[in-house]
Design a protein around this motif. Structure first.
Motif, mmCIF file in Angstrom:
data_model
loop_
_atom_site.group_PDB
_atom_site.id
_atom_site.type_symbol
_atom_site.label_atom_id
_atom_site.label_comp_id
_atom_site.label_asym_id
_atom_site.label_seq_id
_atom_site.Cartn_x
_atom_site.Cartn_y
_atom_site.Cartn_z
ATOM 1 N N HIS A 238 0.826 -1.204 0.000
ATOM 2 C CA HIS A 238 0.000 0.000 0.000
ATOM 3 C C HIS A 238 0.861 1.254 0.000
ATOM 4 N N THR A 239 0.334 2.282 -0.601
ATOM 5 C CA THR A 239 0.961 3.599 -0.561
ATOM 6 C C THR A 239 0.031 4.526 0.207
ATOM 7 N N PHE A 240 0.508 5.013 1.349
ATOM 8 C CA PHE A 240 -0.330 5.840 2.207
ATOM 9 C C PHE A 240 -0.111 7.316 1.909
ATOM 10 N N PRO A 241 -1.150 8.127 2.047
ATOM 11 C CA PRO A 241 -1.018 9.557 1.729
ATOM 12 C C PRO A 241 -0.256 10.348 2.793
ATOM 13 N N PHE A 242 0.034 9.742 3.919
ATOM 14 C CA PHE A 242 0.856 10.353 4.964
ATOM 15 C C PHE A 242 1.460 9.216 5.776
ATOM 16 N N THR A 243 2.315 9.556 6.733
ATOM 17 C CA THR A 243 3.081 8.544 7.451
ATOM 18 C C THR A 243 2.426 8.168 8.774
ATOM 19 N N VAL A 244 2.257 6.861 8.976
ATOM 20 C CA VAL A 244 1.774 6.339 10.254
ATOM 21 C C VAL A 244 2.795 5.309 10.727
ATOM 22 N N ASP A 245 3.462 5.619 11.834
ATOM 23 C CA ASP A 245 4.446 4.705 12.403
ATOM 24 C C ASP A 245 3.891 4.080 13.676
ATOM 25 N N ILE A 246 4.089 2.774 13.808
ATOM 26 C CA ILE A 246 3.695 2.060 15.017
ATOM 27 C C ILE A 246 4.972 1.621 15.721
ATOM 28 N N ASN A 247 5.215 2.196 16.894
ATOM 29 C CA ASN A 247 6.458 1.963 17.620
ATOM 30 C C ASN A 247 6.197 1.049 18.815
ATOM 31 N N LEU A 248 6.418 -0.225 18.599
ATOM 32 C CA LEU A 248 6.185 -1.184 19.679
ATOM 33 C C LEU A 248 7.076 -2.387 19.448
ATOM 34 N N ALA A 249 7.938 -2.661 20.407
ATOM 35 C CA ALA A 249 8.871 -3.779 20.279
ATOM 36 C C ALA A 249 8.439 -4.936 21.166
ATOM 37 N N ASP A 250 9.026 -6.093 20.906
ATOM 38 C CA ASP A 250 8.818 -7.293 21.728
ATOM 39 C C ASP A 250 7.358 -7.737 21.766
ATOM 40 N N VAL A 251 6.635 -7.492 20.686
ATOM 41 C CA VAL A 251 5.256 -7.960 20.563
ATOM 42 C C VAL A 251 5.137 -8.666 19.225
ATOM 43 N N GLY A 252 4.433 -9.779 19.199
ATOM 44 C CA GLY A 252 4.265 -10.507 17.948
ATOM 45 C C GLY A 252 2.836 -10.950 17.749
ATOM 46 N N GLY A 253 2.574 -11.497 16.568
ATOM 47 C CA GLY A 253 1.242 -11.995 16.270
ATOM 48 C C GLY A 253 0.336 -10.910 15.711
ATOM 49 N N PRO A 254 -0.841 -11.311 15.208
ATOM 50 C CA PRO A 254 -1.729 -10.386 14.514
ATOM 51 C C PRO A 254 -2.848 -9.786 15.357
ATOM 52 N N SER A 255 -2.907 -10.104 16.665
ATOM 53 C CA SER A 255 -4.123 -9.812 17.426
ATOM 54 C C SER A 255 -4.295 -8.364 17.855
ATOM 55 N N ALA A 256 -3.295 -7.509 17.631
ATOM 56 C CA ALA A 256 -3.425 -6.102 18.019
ATOM 57 C C ALA A 256 -4.010 -5.241 16.910
ATOM 58 N N GLY A 257 -4.326 -5.844 15.769
ATOM 59 C CA GLY A 257 -4.768 -5.070 14.609
ATOM 60 C C GLY A 257 -5.937 -4.148 14.885
ATOM 61 N N LEU A 258 -6.978 -4.644 15.551
ATOM 62 C CA LEU A 258 -8.162 -3.828 15.819
ATOM 63 C C LEU A 258 -7.810 -2.606 16.653
ATOM 64 N N MET A 259 -7.043 -2.799 17.720
ATOM 65 C CA MET A 259 -6.758 -1.690 18.627
ATOM 66 C C MET A 259 -5.827 -0.660 17.985
ATOM 67 N N PHE A 260 -4.903 -1.098 17.130
ATOM 68 C CA PHE A 260 -4.085 -0.156 16.380
ATOM 69 C C PHE A 260 -4.969 0.702 15.470
ATOM 70 N N ALA A 261 -5.887 0.056 14.765
ATOM 71 C CA ALA A 261 -6.759 0.782 13.837
ATOM 72 C C ALA A 261 -7.598 1.823 14.572
ATOM 73 N N LEU A 262 -8.131 1.451 15.719
ATOM 74 C CA LEU A 262 -8.949 2.392 16.486
ATOM 75 C C LEU A 262 -8.108 3.551 17.004
ATOM 76 N N GLY A 263 -6.884 3.260 17.436
ATOM 77 C CA GLY A 263 -6.011 4.327 17.893
ATOM 78 C C GLY A 263 -5.700 5.323 16.787
ATOM 79 N N ILE A 264 -5.481 4.816 15.570
ATOM 80 C CA ILE A 264 -5.220 5.694 14.423
ATOM 81 C C ILE A 264 -6.428 6.575 14.144
ATOM 82 N N ILE A 265 -7.611 5.977 14.143
ATOM 83 C CA ILE A 265 -8.840 6.747 13.901
ATOM 84 C C ILE A 265 -9.008 7.829 14.949
ATOM 85 N N ASP A 266 -8.771 7.472 16.222
ATOM 86 C CA ASP A 266 -8.936 8.454 17.309
ATOM 87 C C ASP A 266 -8.014 9.648 17.111
ATOM 88 N N LYS A 267 -6.774 9.395 16.714
ATOM 89 C CA LYS A 267 -5.814 10.488 16.547
ATOM 90 C C LYS A 267 -6.119 11.354 15.325
#
Length: 362
Positions: A238-267
């Motif tokens: 994907h090519t995004f129209p602006f930059t969104v960086d997710i800074n989180l280390a030592d976490v794996g797996g796909p289960s945080a997707g929903l909460m990341f998306a909601l955090g982006i929307i809130d901001k």
């Protein structure tokens, strides 16, 4: 020696023997326990979890916490005493070792797989969030990986943009496989690509790629059947129209997707989505905003409540399990899509608690 004393001594020795067996006897189980939670609206290790640049953002409040599960390592061998203790402990779950590490998966392989899933979940979270806000996101079909010792090795590379296969334009990753399997093993396939370095340079410069190449790749027969393959996996970039960086280390797996998306929307939207309340949750998410189930839901509920959460956004397919053992003081909210989640957050913000979609015991 008196009989009573002899009996007690024999019983003591038997107990010690059983205890030794329990301590030294390995059992094929692993343990899951509540892991830390992280507020996607906050910071960790001095960095904002979500950093957005090139687009106006707005102040937030409250919590939108992603949740995690701790698991014993692939090489850890649990003994019988630990297994029994885990079965009796309310906040832990003992599961067969193969449940967490199937097919003899090693620690390194598991870590790599979780890292790849985490990266993909971040990408899908960004796409789903922006689509929910009606912000266009450009997409393209790319070579996501090339199998070692396959015909495509050294001919195609990860990141190459696939424009056409045998002169037919491709729009979805599945189009690539559908066009390749039209061939018989041994026949050639012609790919029209934008090389990965040219695609990256064009994206950085904000222009359309100007260099394309035709690459001929022979096919071979798949191991499991008679299909023709070239040895690549196609994916979407994907090519995004602006930059969104997710800074989180030592976490794996796909289960945080929903909460990341909601955090982006809130901001990216005025006002606090949570109304200042403490909301936690979990769930995979795809590019279209569909929320999927996760593992270890019971552990995530405990971790969320221990952190202070009042509400927990729960994937619909996890609802029955979650409802069967919900920590006191935690309200489960059923979600199927990111749109469901945003509507429920609106109800929480406005105090319409009785209108929230609930989870029922199956």
């Amino acid at each position: 020696m008196p009989r009573r004393t002899a009996t007690m001594l024999a019983s003591t020795l038997a107990f010690i023997a059983l205890l030794c067996v329990g301590v030294f006897l390995p059992v094929p189980y692993s343990e899951m326990s509540p892991g830390p939670t992280v507020n996607t609206l906050g910071s960790t290790d001095g960095e904002q979890v979500l950093e957005i640049s090139g687009r106006e953002t707005y102040p937030t409040s409250g919590n939108l916490n992603m949740t995690t599960v701790r698991v014993t390592g692939a090489d850890y061998r649990m003994n019988l005493v630990e297994a029994i203790y885990g079965w009796l402990a309310h906040d832990n779950v003992v599961v067969p070792h193969d449940t967490l590490y199937p097919d003899g998966q090693t620690e390194e392989e598991s870590t790599q797989e979780n890292a790849e899933e985490f990266t993909q979940s971040q990408e899908s979270a960004k796409v789903a969030a922006l689509e929910q806000l009606n912000i266009p996101v450009a997409s393209r079909v790319v070579v996501s990986s090339v199998l070692k010792d396959s015909p495509a090795e050294k001919r195609l590379h990860a990141g190459d943009v696939i424009r056409e296969v045998d002169g037919t334009a491709v729009k979805e990753p599945g189009d690539v496989a559908n066009l390749v399997v039209k061939h018989q093993p041994g026949e050639d396939v012609v790919f029209t690509i934008v090389p990965a370095d040219e695609a990256a340079a064009a994206e950085k410069a904000g222009r359309e790629p100007t260099v394309t190449r035709k690459v001929t790749v022979p096919t071979v027969k798949a191991r499991e059947d008679d299909r023709a393959i070239v040895g690549i996996h196609a994916g979407t970039d994907h090519t995004f129209p602006f930059t969104v960086d997710i800074n989180l280390a030592d976490v794996g797996g796909p289960s945080a997707g929903l909460m990341f998306a909601l955090g982006i929307i809130d901001k990216l939207t005025p006002g606090a989505m949570t109304g200042g309340t403490f909301v936690a949750g979990t769930g995979t998410i795809d590019d279209d905003g569909k929320v999927g189930p996760i593992g270890g839901i019971e552990m995530k509920l405990v971790g969320a409540r221990n952190a202070g959460a009042e509400y927990f956004l729960t994937p619909a397919d996890n609802c029955a399990s979650a409802a069967s053992d919900t920590p006191d003081g935690l309200t489960l909210v059923k979600v199927d899509t990111i749109a469901d989640a945003t509507k429920s957050l609106e109800k929480i913000r406005e105090g319409d608690i009785e209108e929230l979609p609930s989870c029922e015991v199956g």
